[in-house]
Design an enzyme around this catalytic site. Structure first.
Site, PDB file in Angstrom:
ATOM      1  N   ASP A   7     -29.498 -39.789  50.509  1.00  0.00           N
ATOM      2  CA  ASP A   7     -28.467 -38.810  50.835  1.00  0.00           C
ATOM      3  C   ASP A   7     -28.573 -38.604  52.344  1.00  0.00           C
ATOM      4  OD1 ASP A   7     -26.529 -36.834  50.780  1.00  0.00           O
ATOM      5  OD2 ASP A   7     -27.913 -35.268  50.133  1.00  0.00           O
ATOM      6  N   GLU A  67     -25.036 -42.544  49.785  1.00  0.00           N
ATOM      7  CA  GLU A  67     -23.772 -41.836  49.660  1.00  0.00           C
ATOM      8  C   GLU A  67     -22.857 -42.218  50.815  1.00  0.00           C
ATOM      9  OE1 GLU A  67     -23.019 -37.589  48.046  1.00  0.00           O
ATOM     10  OE2 GLU A  67     -23.231 -37.383  50.219  1.00  0.00           O
ATOM     11  N   ASP A 140     -31.214 -32.076  48.632  1.00  0.00           N
ATOM     12  CA  ASP A 140     -30.989 -33.407  49.207  1.00  0.00           C
ATOM     13  C   ASP A 140     -31.770 -34.478  48.445  1.00  0.00           C
ATOM     14  OD1 ASP A 140     -29.744 -32.440  52.059  1.00  0.00           O
ATOM     15  OD2 ASP A 140     -31.377 -31.150  51.384  1.00  0.00           O
TER      16      ASP A 140
END
Length: 165
Positions: A7, A67, A140
């Site tokens: 992330d 991501e 996260d």
């Protein structure tokens, strides 16, 4: 196969690592790389790069799921995340680790069947799917595990579709 979920962030990079063996997916590690706000930009990016290389060397992932950068309202935030993604992608390229990118709604669908699932719902599912005693923290790290999980399911589907299983 060992999958590294990432992330990306400028202040906090979420890291989640899972192991896929047959039909079994297990938790290996989760954590974060954090940079203090008072550090100059070049030092923050250097820290992200160096700490990420340590993760790659320690866990030797086969693939990385990251991501995708999506539309954000704060341009400054988007630039910082883009810069962090750049050093992360550089480290992955240096180690010849293939990168697969997923939009946030793709990750949500893979964990809940619904592209607008809440963060809490996704966190509860990742806890349950990986047999963890509690929700991974910080958020996260939980997001990174969810991204890795999404990739595990997507890559399994690709193998089945292409007759590899």
């Amino acid at each position: 196969m060992r999958i590294l979920g990432v992330d990306p962030g400028y202040g906090i990079v979420g890291i989640g690592i899972i192991e896929v063996s047959g039909n079994r997916i297990s938790h290996v590690f989760h954590g974060t790389i954090e940079t203090p706000k008072d550090l100059p930009a070049e030092k923050r990016l250097k820290r992200i790069y160096e700490e990420f290389l340590k993760v790659l060397e320690r866990f030797s992932p086969d693939e990385c799921a990251m991501e995708k950068l999506f539309f954000v309202k704060n341009v400054t935030t988007a630039i910082g995340v883009g810069e962090a993604r750049g050093v992360l992608l550089l480290a992955l390229a240096e180690k010849n680790i293939p990168v697969f990118e997923y939009a946030p709604n793709e990750v949500k669908v893979s964990l809940s069947g619904y592209g607008r699932a809440s963060k809490k719902q996704i966190q509860e599912n990742i806890k349950r799917f990986l047999n963890l005693s509690e929700i991974p923290r910080p958020d996260d790290a939980a997001d990174a595990l969810a991204i890795a999980w999404c990739h595990a399911l997507q890559s399994r589907a690709r193998r089945v579709t292409h007759g590899e299983n």
